[in-house]
Every structure is written in C-alpha cells, then in structure tokens.
Design a protein around this motif. Structure first.
Motif, short mmCIF file in Angstrom:
data_model
loop_
_atom_site.label_atom_id
_atom_site.label_comp_id
_atom_site.label_asym_id
_atom_site.label_seq_id
_atom_site.Cartn_x
_atom_site.Cartn_y
_atom_site.Cartn_z
N MET A 122 2.86 -8.48 10.17
CA MET A 122 3.47 -7.27 10.73
C MET A 122 2.40 -6.20 10.92
SD MET A 122 6.63 -4.98 9.27
CE MET A 122 5.67 -4.34 7.91
N THR A 123 2.44 -5.54 12.09
CA THR A 123 1.45 -4.51 12.38
C THR A 123 1.74 -3.27 11.53
OG1 THR A 123 1.24 -5.31 14.65
CG2 THR A 123 0.39 -3.12 14.17
N GLN A 124 0.68 -2.75 10.94
CA GLN A 124 0.81 -1.55 10.11
C GLN A 124 0.17 -0.38 10.85
OE1 GLN A 124 -1.20 -1.39 6.16
NE2 GLN A 124 0.88 -1.62 5.38
N PHE A 125 0.75 0.81 10.67
CA PHE A 125 0.23 2.01 11.34
C PHE A 125 -0.11 3.07 10.30
CE2 PHE A 125 2.94 -0.15 14.38
CZ PHE A 125 2.15 -0.15 15.53
N VAL A 126 -1.07 3.92 10.66
CA VAL A 126 -1.45 5.03 9.78
C VAL A 126 -1.45 6.31 10.59
CG1 VAL A 126 -2.80 3.69 8.12
CG2 VAL A 126 -3.92 4.56 10.18
N ASP A 127 -0.95 7.39 9.99
CA ASP A 127 -1.07 8.73 10.58
C ASP A 127 -2.34 9.36 10.04
OD1 ASP A 127 1.30 8.49 11.98
OD2 ASP A 127 2.51 9.31 10.34
N VAL A 128 -3.19 9.80 10.96
CA VAL A 128 -4.54 10.23 10.60
C VAL A 128 -4.72 11.72 10.90
CG1 VAL A 128 -7.00 9.92 11.10
CG2 VAL A 128 -5.49 7.93 10.98
N ILE A 129 -5.27 12.44 9.92
CA ILE A 129 -5.67 13.84 10.12
C ILE A 129 -7.06 13.84 10.73
CG2 ILE A 129 -6.00 16.09 9.04
CD1 ILE A 129 -4.40 15.04 6.63
N LEU A 130 -7.23 14.45 11.89
CA LEU A 130 -8.54 14.59 12.51
C LEU A 130 -9.07 16.00 12.28
CD1 LEU A 130 -7.92 12.78 15.94
CD2 LEU A 130 -9.10 11.89 13.92
N PRO A 131 -10.38 16.17 12.16
CA PRO A 131 -10.95 17.51 11.88
C PRO A 131 -10.98 18.39 13.12
CG PRO A 131 -12.70 15.91 12.07
CD PRO A 131 -11.43 15.13 12.20
N PRO A 176 -5.70 -3.33 11.74
CA PRO A 176 -5.79 -4.79 11.87
C PRO A 176 -5.13 -5.47 10.66
CG PRO A 176 -7.90 -3.77 12.36
CD PRO A 176 -7.02 -2.69 11.84
N GLU A 177 -4.46 -6.58 10.91
CA GLU A 177 -3.70 -7.24 9.84
C GLU A 177 -4.58 -7.61 8.66
OE1 GLU A 177 -1.16 -10.42 10.99
OE2 GLU A 177 -0.25 -9.30 12.64
N THR A 178 -5.84 -7.92 8.93
CA THR A 178 -6.75 -8.29 7.84
C THR A 178 -7.05 -7.11 6.91
OG1 THR A 178 -8.62 -7.82 9.31
CG2 THR A 178 -7.87 -10.12 9.16
N GLU A 179 -6.78 -5.88 7.40
CA GLU A 179 -7.07 -4.68 6.61
C GLU A 179 -5.83 -4.03 6.02
OE1 GLU A 179 -10.04 -3.87 6.01
OE2 GLU A 179 -11.30 -4.70 7.58
N ASN A 180 -4.66 -4.66 6.21
CA ASN A 180 -3.40 -4.03 5.78
C ASN A 180 -3.40 -3.64 4.31
OD1 ASN A 180 -2.27 -4.04 8.26
ND2 ASN A 180 -0.81 -5.71 7.90
N LYS A 181 -3.94 -4.51 3.47
CA LYS A 181 -3.90 -4.25 2.03
C LYS A 181 -5.01 -3.30 1.58
CE LYS A 181 -1.64 -8.61 0.80
NZ LYS A 181 -1.74 -9.87 0.01
N ALA A 182 -5.96 -3.05 2.48
CA ALA A 182 -7.11 -2.22 2.10
C ALA A 182 -6.86 -0.74 2.29
CB ALA A 182 -8.34 -2.65 2.90
N VAL A 183 -5.94 -0.37 3.20
CA VAL A 183 -5.75 1.06 3.49
C VAL A 183 -4.89 1.73 2.43
CG1 VAL A 183 -6.09 0.81 5.97
CG2 VAL A 183 -3.80 0.55 5.02
N MET A 184 -5.24 2.97 2.11
CA MET A 184 -4.49 3.78 1.16
C MET A 184 -4.51 5.23 1.65
SD MET A 184 -5.92 2.27 -2.46
CE MET A 184 -4.91 3.39 -3.44
N VAL A 185 -3.47 5.96 1.31
CA VAL A 185 -3.43 7.38 1.64
C VAL A 185 -4.59 8.10 0.95
CG1 VAL A 185 -2.12 9.52 1.35
CG2 VAL A 185 -0.95 7.42 2.02
N LEU A 207 -8.63 11.25 8.11
CA LEU A 207 -8.12 10.97 6.77
C LEU A 207 -6.70 10.44 6.89
CD1 LEU A 207 -9.21 11.67 3.74
CD2 LEU A 207 -7.26 13.21 3.77
N ILE A 208 -6.41 9.36 6.19
CA ILE A 208 -5.07 8.76 6.24
C ILE A 208 -4.10 9.65 5.48
CG2 ILE A 208 -3.67 6.76 5.61
CD1 ILE A 208 -6.16 5.04 5.87
N ALA A 209 -3.08 10.15 6.20
CA ALA A 209 -2.06 11.01 5.58
C ALA A 209 -0.82 10.21 5.19
CB ALA A 209 -1.68 12.14 6.53
N SER A 210 -0.54 9.14 5.92
CA SER A 210 0.63 8.30 5.59
C SER A 210 0.46 6.93 6.22
CB SER A 210 1.93 8.96 6.10
OG SER A 210 1.92 9.07 7.51
N ILE A 211 1.19 5.95 5.65
CA ILE A 211 1.16 4.56 6.11
C ILE A 211 2.59 4.12 6.40
CG2 ILE A 211 0.44 2.20 5.54
CD1 ILE A 211 -1.51 3.44 3.49
#
Length: 819
Positions: free
Chosen positions: A1-10, A22-31, A48-52
C-alpha cells in the motif's frame, strides 16, 4: 500500500505538501524526520515530516520523496506542537517557523550539479577555451557545482559556458541536496598496540637513545603524560606544543609504527566548573524568596520574581536550577541580550561546569548544531541551556524549568523576519505543553506581567533589598538649562558629571556613561541653507560616523563619504547636531586624556568575540570609563562601577509609543542599577532639560508601584494593553499611490467583516524604508472578544486582498502583540 507524508517546507506557504513514500521505505519514515523532496520544476528542499497517512492528495499528483535524510526524528513532539502554536498565534506560516527554528546546517542547501555525459569526442575540439577548462575539470572529478565552475572560468562567463556545454550534450544538470554540517574532529595520539607487551616496551625504551632528539622528546612526553594521566587521551596538538616538536616529527613516529593517530568528534564549546563557586550561600531574604517560589509552584505554573537591581536574583535562580537538575530535568535560561549571556555563562559554568550550553546568533552554525543535538538527546552537556530568544525553539525532551530573566525587555520580541514571536510568551506556552515551571525575573517588570501577578494568575515573590545590605545608589538630577545658563556645560558634560568622573577614577573606581544613540551625531546640517543630507532610500537623515568619516543610514545600510561642502548650496560651513556614543568618547578623551575609555555599541561589537573582549577588559579594570547604548543597561554586574552618568535623558520619553513612559522608567532604573553593586557606594547623575518630569522623580524614588498605577489608569482610559490585544498590519510597496489605495481597501474590508476597533491606515513615523512606502493599521481587540475568531476572519480578509491582481505586488506583514 502506498504511504504518504505531509511535509513542512522552509517556505512562506500557507499549506503542507503531500509526497508519496516508496514502499521499500514505508517502515523507515517517522514524524520529525527530514526528507529531501522535489519542489517546482527543478528545485529540491529539505522538508520535515509532519504526519504520515494513506490518503493521496485530491488536487495534484503526489511526487516521490528523494531520500530520507535522518535515521531518527530530529525534533521533539513538544517542538512540533510549539511550532503549530506560533504559526497560529502570530499569524505566520509553519514553514517560516520551521526555517527560523532549525540550525542552517540542518536545512540543506540546494545546489545545481554538473555531471559528464557520454558524448561524441569530435565535439571537444570545437569547444571554447572556457568550456574546455570545465570539461577537463570534469575528467578529474565526477561532479562540479556552479560555484566551483565559476571559480574556474569566472562568474561573468560561467552561465554562457554552461549553456555551450549543455547544447553540445557534454554535461547534464542535476538538482541535488548537499549537507553543510561538518563535525569538529580532533586528533589524538597513542602508543602503537605492538608495544603494549612488556618485552616490546623494554625494547622500545632501549632503542630510545638511537632515535633523533626531537623524536625522543616526543616519546618522553608521551610516557610522562600516560604516567600522570592514565585515563585521559593525549591531544596531538598538546604534544606538539608541550614537547616543542613539529608535526613532521610526529608523522615520522607514525610511519615507523611507534605512534598511532586517531580522530574523535568533539564539541566546539566546552566549559569547566569551579569548585569554589559551590560555596555560595543565600542570605535570609533570598532563602525566603526560594521557599516562596517552591510554595507557589504547588498551585501556579508561573512565578514573577520582582527583585531590585543587585538583590541576588541569579543566586536564587541557581538554587532553583539545581533542584530541577537533581530530578533529571533540563533547564532553559532566557536572556534578552548576548551581552548578558557572556557574563552569566561565566557565573553558571563556574557553578555547574560542562552541564551548561550556550545558544545564540554569535555562535557559528556548527556550534549551534552541536547544542541542538545535545538538547535533542538530553545529553549531560546541555542540561542547562543559556540563550537569547531563539533558544526557546530548541528540541527539549525533559524540560523542567524555564527562567526568563529581565522579562520586561523589548529585545525578546522578534521583529523581522517572520515568525514575529515574543520569546517570553512563547516560553510560557512551551512550559504549558511540557509541564515545566516558569520564573519571570525583573527589577522593573512589564505592566502586563505585574498585572497578571496582581490578578493572581502568577505567583509574586519579591526581593526588596540588595544582597549583602548594599545600599541603592544615590540618584542626582542635573538641570542642563541651569548648567548652560551658568556656563557649566562643557560639550555634552555638566560640571557636576566631570567632577564626579574625576573623583571616581582618581580612586581607581570605574564609570559607565549611557547614551542611547550610536555614531557621532544623528544630523549633519549646513549652517547657511539648513540642508540636512537624507538617505536616498529611506525617510531619515544620515548619521555621521566620525571613525569611518562616513554618513550612514541605520535602516538600510546606505553610506557615503563625509561631504566637504553642502550638496545644496555648495557652502563649506557644516555642523553636527545631536549626540552619539562616538562623540561622547572623543569629548571625554579631550577632557581626560589619561583615562582608558571604551565604547560598547553595535559598531564596536560586530566581531564574534569583540563583546566578550570588551566586557572582560572592563571586568579586569583595564578600562576606566565604558560608554554605551542600552547594551550597558541590561543586567551587567561589575563591582568596581560606582558612577553611572546618563548623558541626555530627555530623548527617552519622546517616542511615538504608548509604552514610552514605562520603557523610560525601566531603562533609567536598570542603567542606574549598574552603580554601587558591592561594598562601594554608588552614584547616578541624570542630565536632563526637564528635571521635574514625573518619570525622573519616580526613578529617583525607586517607586515602581506609582509608575504601574499611573500607567494602568492611563491605558485603561485609552484601551491599550493589558486591557486589550493589538494586531498591527503593515503594507509596503515602491509605488506610493498603490500602497495608499491598497491600505484603504484593506482597512474598509476589515471594518466591514470584523467588529473590532481599527486605527488607520496611516503613515508610520518613518514612512519610507529601502525605497518602500509603508502604511500601518492597528486592530484593538477587546479582552471579551475571541482573538482566535478575529485572526481567522483577518486571514480570510487578507486572502481576499491577495487575490486582487492589482494588489498582488503589495507586501504585507501581520504583527501580533507589536510591543
């Protein structure tokens, strides 16, 4: 399943942006992790990842993230919550808070990289000389950035040359993110492990006589060091200096396999403690104040410590900090000025040692990153953080106590750029979400803070006597009109002040002179036609700086050489009007040529260590008289200062600000408090043309309550804080007519959509800065009205304003609590 992240840009953008993972990175991302993401056609940013989540954006196709930069979150959950509050309360964008909070080394730079492509060798012979140089450089290394390319072929030719290489199909461009942080690495030396056995060591010692003299000296020093300090590694730099050998000698021993060099990462700022500092004892009044603070903290989250100057507030702070450190908490100590940080660091590090970290703008980005890292991981090196307003944005994990010293200072308010937050109020919210306690300390509390204490919102603890039964300084007022009439005025100095300076310095005591204006003189005037040189970009006169022989604008930085004649009538009779610290320094030197005189203002403290150097010299009594702006008024503690002279007090209360009287009282009281802080009696001379001004009389009496009651009555009558909330809206543009029309449109729209009193639009005191015309308006929100609802309505109105094509180029800023 595709995962999405909401990102804060400067960036100053109103929304977050969604990217796919990417599916290979799903478990690696954290807020709280940083990611490199594409943005626009060819740029990439650190976000910066604000939410997943698993919801694809409805309005656009989500792009993939480029890479995950961190292995673990680099911001705390409290920090993210604080950012959201700042963005909401101060009407700014989350990206602006993100950019302001992060050290530059964590906001990676986007640089265009050149890479060699496979190409037809025949095209090389047709290249220009500059293009051929770049092609040769790319043969030696796989990538070049544009800056390096410009160094090779010059900036004026680089873009044309790159275009030639691109058209020839020789290079391709890639937008890549480059990490800028480099840890400080330190070299250490040790004996090679082959000599750890006793027979090998004996053989080495027997052969020592055969070594060259310098090699022998190096090895003998190493043996002595290990014998005296078996657990402490030996720095290579230390061996070279102590043994008197060269780096070549050390390299020879390494090549022979006798020594081993190894490298470790080290903090750039290290402090040491002083065992004697622990012996400080509180007096009875301080002990009472300490107990009251603990008692109030059982029912209140914030205490106001109202202590006269030199009452020993810092010693009370130290005991409170020790109490929270013993429970495993972190402590944040906020100060309004870097000048204060310098002195306080010496006192706290003597007491707490290397548990103290410092965070402010004079430290470079590498040093600030190291403090950030220590705070994030709650390391022992940063159990106490001392800093200016930006330190409130650090990623605290176990915050237990926040101290806001000199809480009344306007320096705590960030002006430009956004976020325009107030560090004291931000600290109070940070304490609320982390469960920490807060102490606000001052000898002259702000009207708002004292009002909260009177109303019972804060606990109130007082220290009404100076430490060690030291007397408050004697404050005398010198009437400049009378001195002028009696011909007892010599330049900017009255006879009384000159006699007092002579008397104090003859005894070996020190003097502080206060004038809240830098430069030599604020105005240069033609005596024939009255022409005053103006800044071509701002509506202000140019200030004369005699040391540089320049006229300078203090708003935009414009400078011109000191004219020899009037630009209007060509006459050469030019004179200066007004006083600056430079002029006072020169006039005093002419009166007392043997005195050691120094200035403390923005012009003399531009270097990283210049401020510390001046303060250390003054502390070591290498300076007799220190002349300064308000930098000398803020909490500095020098025991040999027995005289403070205020050169011209009148300018302090002639300000177009509802807080002018309050700030004048605070500034005069604070600068007066620098005198007589130890056994020697203090004296203060205030020179003024209005000796009977009410503020002068209150400062003489030390009557804060009278000032508070007077200001409270006045502000209640005219509906100013603390009896309302203020929001200032500023519009600016280079076209005078356009900004005028835009301001009237916006003011009318606000009046129609929001039932809140609005003042303006009007020209501010300086209507043009950097060639942009300004218009301001002020919203006065009653206390019974919801500020959240008002801000939402204001944001809708501003969105409608920005949608009008004619006004899109008009810049606007919103400042909440603009005081």
């Amino acid at each position: 399943m595709t995962q999405f992240v909401d990102v804060i840009l400067p960036l100053a953008l109103p929304q977050l942006f969604t990217y796919s993972v990417p599916e290979t990175e799903n478990k690696a991302v954290m807020v709280g992790m940083r990611v490199s993401v594409p943005f626009g056609k060819s740029s990439s940013y650190t976000g910066l990842i604000a939410s997943i989540h698993d919801q694809a954006p409805a309005l656009y196709q989500a792009k993939d993230i480029h890479q995950i930069i961190d292995d673990a979150p680099i911001v705390s959950k409290y920090q993210l919550a604080l950012w959201e509050w700042i963005a909401s309360y101060y009407c700014c964008h989350l990206g602006e808070v993100f950019r302001a909070s992060m050290p530059k080394t964590l906001l990676l730079e986007s640089e265009t990289l050149l890479m060699l492509k496979s190409h037809n060798p025949d095209v090389i012979k047709d290249l220009s000389d500059e293009a051929y140089l770049l092609w040769e450089a790319l043969q030696l290394q796989p990538q070049l950035n544009v800056k390096t390319a410009a160094d090779i072929v010059s900036m004026s030719k680089v873009y044309k040359t790159l275009q030639e290489l691109l058209q020839a199909g020789i290079v391709e461009l890639e937008e890549a993110v480059v990490e800028t942080y480099k840890p400080k690495l330190v070299n250490y030396l040790m004996l090679h492990p082959a000599y750890e056995t006793e027979p090998a060591l004996v053989a080495l010692l027997n052969n020592l006589a055969k070594q060259a003299d310098k090699q022998k000296d190096a090895l003998m020093y190493l043996f002595q060091w290990k014998a005296q300090h078996p657990a402490i590694p030996l720095l290579e730099k230390q061996l070279i200096e102590a043994a008197g050998v060269s780096k070549a000698t050390v390299n020879t021993l390494i090549r022979k396999g006798i020594l081993v060099r190894y490298t470790e990462q080290q903090d750039r700022v290290i402090f040491a403690n002083d065992a004697n500092a622990k012996n400080t004892q509180l007096n009875e009044i301080q002990e009472t104040a300490l107990n009251e603070l603990h008692h109030h903290f059982t029912t209140k989250e914030c205490n106001l410590l109202f202590g006269v100057t030199a009452s020993g507030k810092t010693e009370v702070y130290k005991k409170m900090m020790e109490y929270y450190l013993d429970q495993g908490f972190q402590v944040l100590y906020l100060l309004p000025e870097i000048a204060l940080t310098t002195q306080l660091v010496q006192r706290l590090t003597a007491y707490f040692g290397n548990r103290v970290a410092v965070y402010h703008s004079k430290y470079n980005s590498q040093e600030r990153f190291e403090v950030w890292k220590h705070v994030l991981h709650a390391n022992p090196e940063a159990q106490i953080v001392i800093g200016a307003r930006s330190s409130v944005l650090l990623p605290f994990q176990h915050l237990g106590l926040i101290i806001v010293d000199e809480e009344h200072e306007p320096s705590y308010k960030q002006q430009d750029p956004a976020p325009r937050y107030h560090a004291r109020d931000t600290a109070l919210y940070l304490a609320r979400i982390t469960g920490a306690k807060t102490i606000l300390g001052s000898a002259t509390p702000s009207i708002e803070s004292y009002e909260h204490a009177v109303q019972g919102k804060y606990g109130l603890v007082t220290l009404n006597q100076r430490f060690g039964a030291v007397q408050m300084p004697k404050i005398e007022v010198v009437d400049l009109r009378e001195a002028q009439f009696k011909k007892q005025l010599f330049g900017p100095f009255s006879k009384n002040l000159l006699e007092a300076i002579a008397e104090k310095t003859d005894k070996g005591e020190q003097v502080i002179l206060f004038q809240n204006r830098r430069g030599y003189a604020p105005v240069l005037e033609c005596m024939r036609c009255g022409h005053v040189p103006q800044c071509p970009h701002c509506d202000v006169s140019l200030t004369y700086h005699k040391f540089r022989n320049q006229l300078r604008c203090h708003y935009c930085g414009y400078a011109m050489a000191m004219p020899t004649h009037c630009h209007q009538c060509r006459d050469n009779q030019l004179t200066t009007k007004g006083l600056g610290t430079e002029q006072i320094e020169m006039e005093l030197a002419s009166q007392f040529p043997k005195l050691r005189i120094e200035r403390l203002d923005t012009d003399t403290t531009r270097g990283k260590n210049s401020l510390e150097t001046i303060l250390d010299r003054f502390k070591n009594r290498e300076i007799d008289v220190l002349i300064g702006t308000q930098m000398v008024a803020k909490g500095l503690d020098f025991k040999m200062v027995t005289l403070v002279g205020i050169i011209h007090a009148d300018a302090l209360w002639y300000q177009p600000d509802f807080r002018a009287s309050e700030r004048c009282y605070q500034l005069l009281t604070q600068v007066s408090g620098r005198a007589g802080r130890a056994e020697l009696a203090g004296q203060v001379l205030i020179q003024t043309y209005q000796p009977s001004h009410p503020i002068i009389e209150l400062v003489q009496q030390g009557n804060y309550m009278a000032m508070f009651n007077s200001q409270q009555t006045e502000r209640q009558s005219f509906n100013y804080p603390p009896f309302c909330r203020l929001i200032r809206i500023t519009l600016r543009h280079k076209n005078y007519e356009l900004v005028q029309q835009a301001a009237h449109w916006l003011a009318n729209s606000i009046r129609q959509s929001i039932e809140t009193p609005l003042l303006g639009p009007e020209e501010p005191p300086i209507a043009r800065i950097r060639n942009e015309f300004h218009r301001t308006m002020m919203m006065k929100i009653p206390l019974h009205q919801s500020t959240v609802r008002v801000k939402k309505q204001l944001q809708r109105t501003l969105t409608a304003f920005e949608s009008i094509a004619a006004y899109k180029a008009v810049k606007r800023t919103v400042t909440v609590d603009p005081y």
